[in-house]
Design a protein around this motif. Structure first.
Motif, PDB file in Angstrom:
ATOM      1  N   SER A  35     121.024  -4.224  46.938  1.00 22.52           N
ATOM      2  CA  SER A  35     121.859  -3.447  46.024  1.00 22.52           C
ATOM      3  C   SER A  35     121.045  -2.328  45.372  1.00 22.52           C
ATOM      4  N   GLY A  36     119.752  -2.552  45.206  1.00 21.00           N
ATOM      5  CA  GLY A  36     118.905  -1.548  44.572  1.00 21.00           C
ATOM      6  C   GLY A  36     117.474  -2.047  44.488  1.00 21.00           C
ATOM      7  N   GLY A  37     116.663  -1.338  43.699  1.00 18.83           N
ATOM      8  CA  GLY A  37     115.257  -1.704  43.548  1.00 18.83           C
ATOM      9  C   GLY A  37     115.087  -3.053  42.874  1.00 18.83           C
ATOM     10  N   MET A  38     115.986  -3.351  41.945  1.00 18.54           N
ATOM     11  CA  MET A  38     115.898  -4.649  41.270  1.00 18.54           C
ATOM     12  C   MET A  38     115.972  -5.776  42.297  1.00 18.54           C
ATOM     13  N   GLU A  39     116.982  -5.739  43.148  1.00 21.68           N
ATOM     14  CA  GLU A  39     117.128  -6.814  44.135  1.00 21.68           C
ATOM     15  C   GLU A  39     115.964  -6.799  45.135  1.00 21.68           C
ATOM     16  N   LEU A  78     116.969   9.978  35.159  1.00 19.75           N
ATOM     17  CA  LEU A  78     116.254   8.790  35.601  1.00 19.75           C
ATOM     18  C   LEU A  78     116.473   8.512  37.089  1.00 19.75           C
ATOM     19  N   PHE A  79     116.108   9.456  37.914  1.00 22.89           N
ATOM     20  CA  PHE A  79     116.149   9.275  39.383  1.00 22.89           C
ATOM     21  C   PHE A  79     117.560   9.096  39.936  1.00 22.89           C
ATOM     22  N   ASN A  80     118.597   9.395  39.130  1.00 24.11           N
ATOM     23  CA  ASN A  80     119.961   9.262  39.640  1.00 24.11           C
ATOM     24  C   ASN A  80     120.364  10.569  40.303  1.00 24.11           C
ATOM     25  N   VAL A 126     104.400  -3.034  47.322  1.00 22.84           N
ATOM     26  CA  VAL A 126     104.423  -1.696  46.706  1.00 22.84           C
ATOM     27  C   VAL A 126     105.854  -1.368  46.304  1.00 22.84           C
ATOM     28  N   ASP A 127     106.036  -1.151  45.003  1.00 23.76           N
ATOM     29  CA  ASP A 127     107.334  -0.706  44.500  1.00 23.76           C
ATOM     30  C   ASP A 127     107.352   0.823  44.580  1.00 23.76           C
ATOM     31  N   ALA A 128     107.960   1.323  45.656  1.00 30.34           N
ATOM     32  CA  ALA A 128     108.048   2.766  45.884  1.00 30.34           C
ATOM     33  C   ALA A 128     109.509   3.204  45.772  1.00 30.34           C
ATOM     34  N   ALA A 129     110.214   2.608  44.807  1.00 32.27           N
ATOM     35  CA  ALA A 129     111.665   2.803  44.710  1.00 32.27           C
ATOM     36  C   ALA A 129     112.016   4.296  44.732  1.00 32.27           C
ATOM     37  N   TRP A 130     111.320   5.056  43.912  1.00 36.41           N
ATOM     38  CA  TRP A 130     111.560   6.498  43.901  1.00 36.41           C
ATOM     39  C   TRP A 130     110.456   7.236  44.663  1.00 36.41           C
ATOM     40  N   CYS A 134     104.593  -0.889  35.066  1.00 36.98           N
ATOM     41  CA  CYS A 134     105.493  -1.278  36.165  1.00 36.98           C
ATOM     42  C   CYS A 134     106.941  -1.321  35.702  1.00 36.98           C
ATOM     43  N   HIS A 135     107.828  -1.359  36.654  1.00 30.11           N
ATOM     44  CA  HIS A 135     109.254  -1.405  36.328  1.00 30.11           C
ATOM     45  C   HIS A 135     109.639  -2.771  35.748  1.00 30.11           C
ATOM     46  N   HIS A 136     110.613  -2.728  34.847  1.00 29.46           N
ATOM     47  CA  HIS A 136     110.984  -3.974  34.161  1.00 29.46           C
ATOM     48  C   HIS A 136     111.808  -4.920  35.024  1.00 29.46           C
ATOM     49  N   PHE A 176     112.076   0.353  48.489  1.00 29.87           N
ATOM     50  CA  PHE A 176     112.430   1.780  48.547  1.00 29.87           C
ATOM     51  C   PHE A 176     113.922   1.904  48.264  1.00 29.87           C
ATOM     52  N   ASP A 177     114.265   2.814  47.337  1.00 27.94           N
ATOM     53  CA  ASP A 177     115.666   2.986  46.938  1.00 27.94           C
ATOM     54  C   ASP A 177     116.235   4.249  47.566  1.00 27.94           C
ATOM     55  N   ALA A 178     117.154   4.063  48.514  1.00 27.72           N
ATOM     56  CA  ALA A 178     117.784   5.259  49.093  1.00 27.72           C
ATOM     57  C   ALA A 178     118.684   5.957  48.081  1.00 27.72           C
ATOM     58  N   HIS A 179     119.119   5.245  47.052  1.00 30.25           N
ATOM     59  CA  HIS A 179     119.978   5.907  46.052  1.00 30.25           C
ATOM     60  C   HIS A 179     119.174   6.667  45.011  1.00 30.25           C
ATOM     61  N   LYS A 180     117.885   6.812  45.262  1.00 28.01           N
ATOM     62  CA  LYS A 180     117.098   7.699  44.405  1.00 28.01           C
ATOM     63  C   LYS A 180     116.795   8.978  45.188  1.00 28.01           C
ATOM     64  N   TRP A 181     115.610   9.034  45.822  1.00 21.20           N
ATOM     65  CA  TRP A 181     115.240  10.338  46.388  1.00 21.20           C
ATOM     66  C   TRP A 181     115.978  10.675  47.689  1.00 21.20           C
ATOM     67  N   THR A 190     105.780   5.573  39.066  1.00 22.24           N
ATOM     68  CA  THR A 190     106.343   4.820  37.933  1.00 22.24           C
ATOM     69  C   THR A 190     107.572   5.547  37.381  1.00 22.24           C
ATOM     70  N   THR A 191     108.448   4.751  36.788  1.00 17.35           N
ATOM     71  CA  THR A 191     109.691   5.293  36.252  1.00 17.35           C
ATOM     72  C   THR A 191     109.406   6.221  35.077  1.00 17.35           C
ATOM     73  N   ASN A 192     108.454   5.843  34.254  1.00 15.08           N
ATOM     74  CA  ASN A 192     108.074   6.680  33.130  1.00 15.08           C
ATOM     75  C   ASN A 192     107.582   8.044  33.566  1.00 15.08           C
TER      76      ASN A 192
HETATM   77  C1  LIG Z   1     114.614   2.504  39.740  1.00 14.26           C
HETATM   78  C2  LIG Z   1     113.434   1.667  39.908  1.00 14.26           C
HETATM   79  C3  LIG Z   1     113.562   0.287  40.092  1.00 14.26           C
HETATM   80  C4  LIG Z   1     114.881  -0.436  39.967  1.00 14.26           C
HETATM   81  O1  LIG Z   1     115.768  -0.018  40.952  1.00 14.26           O
HETATM   82  P1  LIG Z   1     117.358  -0.121  40.789  1.00 14.26           P
HETATM   83  O2  LIG Z   1     117.806   0.555  42.020  1.00 14.26           O
HETATM   84  O3  LIG Z   1     117.709   0.599  39.523  1.00 14.26           O
HETATM   85  O4  LIG Z   1     117.728  -1.562  40.748  1.00 14.26           O
HETATM   86  C5  LIG Z   1     112.425  -0.432  40.344  1.00 14.26           C
HETATM   87  N1  LIG Z   1     111.221   0.171  40.386  1.00 14.26           N
HETATM   88  C6  LIG Z   1     111.058   1.490  40.195  1.00 14.26           C
HETATM   89  C7  LIG Z   1     109.689   2.083  40.264  1.00 14.26           C
HETATM   90  C8  LIG Z   1     112.167   2.293  39.952  1.00 14.26           C
HETATM   91  O5  LIG Z   1     112.010   3.603  39.754  1.00 14.26           O
END
Ligand SMILES: *Cc1c(COP(=O)(O)O)cnc(C)c1O
Length: 477
Positions: A142-146, A82-84, A265-269, A183-185, A294-299, A240-242
């Motif tokens: 802290s992450g995408g949630m925040e 899961l993108f970890n 735009v949620d471009a976390a990953w 969308c992400h939860h 954008f989540d640097a702790h993903k990609w 999307t996460t899925n």
């Molecule tokens: C991972 C993810 C999130 C949540 O990010 P966290 O870093 O786990 O808090 C939100 N949106 C998408 C699309 C994600 O993939």
């Protein structure tokens, strides 16, 4: 004992470095996933009794052994999860330095270096996504949630200025925001945290490619307006996460614009695509966003706890988060700088930006371009190999996340296959449900070190699991 004398301290650093090195160089020999045994973990931890302190060396061994034995090894090249990511070496080094120097970046003047490194990350990433340079602002999270929570607060503040002082009582009717049903939860959760409630989120249906239906979005906005509700934002997803689906950002942005709604735009990953020229067109329209997650702790593969919120509105974070205090330092009062605590929901805050900055400093844009291109190619290879082995690919994306099913294999059997793969220790994959209806197996290339041999190993492991599940089914029939 809160601080060790110099000699034992140096020995401790060596021990820690050796344990880290041993882990990183041999993680591939470990089973990817642990057996989940609550009792043995609890009794292991209960074995440490604060009435009888242990030696520093024993404490480090306790932690390293516990982590080795009892975690899903996300830094394993056969973790298809899961993108970890596997953490970057520079990210590990940076987090160590941060722990030791312990910068406090609530106030700019307490650590101007840290605050400016983070400011620079925001500027460069905002530029990468195509924001006009003079208007970029943002914050580390802290992450995408925040970051998504920040987007929701910012958009509420922008649409309803009195929300800041009066809260939801300032709103004359029901506030509404939109995101696709994929969308992400973090969005329903953020809606709760903002006090507007989960029903403020309208889940817009998706098309056959799992992208928000633009027409349905517009219809829903009109319906809500006609009913006297207060639409204020659209949250599109880029990756999307899925299933790695990317909403049609340009079309969605035009609708958001037409109705005066904040466009996030949620471009976390999936934001990682911006690092690779041939993938960048997938994100077409992201440069029009009012804000981006954008989540640097993903990609970007930096260690956990590294989200980024970006915006093209210089004043919005200030308006959203600023609470003046008497006690915060005023040393930088005459300078043209921002105290981070006025711009984020955190107060005392870890220097999250260093692990991003040092990872980029050493790999360079090009290093990331190569890594992300490589992972995308490994995704394409896995997709191809699964298809030639008789699996049906259930999602359409160029990003390296693959959802797949098998003709004649039931949903329960898919679950059983995933379970067998995980318990074999050979790989970690999962199942999910697409568009609320179809159970699929899911494998994502999350490791920059994943190679064709790991792809072949996964294909083999899946085949063994499939045969075992089917023969069990035949035996019990
Ligand atoms: C991972 C993810 C999130 C949540 O990010 P966290 O870093 O786990 O808090 C939100 N949106 C998408 C699309 C994600 O993939």
């Amino acid at each position: 004992m809160l601080s060790l004398p110099e000699e034992p301290r140096q020995a401790l650093w060596q021990q820690v470095a050796q344990r880290v090195e041993k882990y990183l160089s041999s993680v591939e020999d470990l089973p990817v996933a642990p057996r989940l045994d609550v009792e043995s973990i609890r009794s292991l931890i209960r074995g440490i009794d604060f009435e009888r302190p242990i030696s520093p060396a024993a404490a480090v061994d306790f932690a390293a052994n516990g982590l080795t034995r009892h975690q899903v090894h996300t830094p394993h090249p056969r973790y298809w999860g899961l993108f970890n990511p596997a953490p970057t070496t520079m990210g590990i080094a940076a987090d160590t330095l941060v722990a030791a120097f312990n910068p406090q970046i609530a106030a700019w003047s307490h650590n101007p270096f840290a605050a400016e490194v983070e400011r620079e990350i925001v500027q460069r990433l905002g530029g990468l996504f195509g924001f006009p340079l003079e208007s970029i602002d943002g914050t580390l999270a802290s992450g995408g949630m925040e970051a998504n929570h920040t987007a929701l607060l910012a958009s509420l503040t922008d649409a309803f200025p009195a929300f800041v002082t009066e809260g939801v009582r300032a709103l004359e009717s029901q506030p509404i925001f939109y995101a696709s049903s994929e969308c992400h939860h973090s969005f329903p959760k953020a809606a709760r945290l903002c006090g507007i409630g989960m029903n403020a989120l309208r889940h817009v249906p998706v098309d056959g490619n799992l992208r928000m239906k633009a027409k349905a979005l517009e219809q829903q906005i009109r319906t809500d307006l006609d009913a006297g509700m207060l639409p204020f934002a659209v949250m599109a997803t880029a990756g999307t996460t899925n299933a790695g689906a990317i909403d049609q950002l340009r079309a969605v942005s035009e609708i958001a614009h037409r109705y005066g709604l904040w466009f996030h735009v949620d471009a976390a990953w999936g934001g990682g695509a911006a690092f690779v020229p041939e993938l960048r067109p997938l994100l077409d329209g992201i440069e029009r966003a009012d804000s981006i997650t954008f989540d640097a702790h993903k990609w970007l593969s930096v260690p956990m706890g590294a989200g980024v919120f970006l915006t093209r509105h210089r004043d919005i974070l200030h308006r959203t988060f600023r609470v003046p205090t008497a006690y915060m330092p005023k040393d930088a009062g005459d300078l043209d700088v921002v105290d981070p605590h006025l711009h984020t929901m955190q107060w005392s805050r870890r220097f999250t930006g260093l692990k991003i900055f040092l990872s980029l400093a050493v790999a360079g844009w090009q290093g990331y371009e190569r890594a992300i291109r490589h992972q995308t190619a490994m995704g394409a290879l896995l997709r191809h190999r699964l298809a030639t082995e008789g699996w049906i690919i259930a999602n359409h994306t160029e990003l390296p996340v693959i959802c797949f099913v098998r003709p004649g294999v039931t949903e329960d059997q898919l679950q059983a296959i995933a379970k067998r793969v995980v318990s074999s220790g050979e790989a970690w994959i999962s199942t999910t449900v697409l568009a609320g209806a179809d159970t699929v197996l899911r494998a994502c290339v999350t490791h920059y070190g994943t190679q064709p041999e790991h792809v072949e190993a996964l294909v083999d492991t899946l085949e063994k699991a499939r045969r075992a599940v089917l023969s069990e089914a035949a035996a019990s029939a």
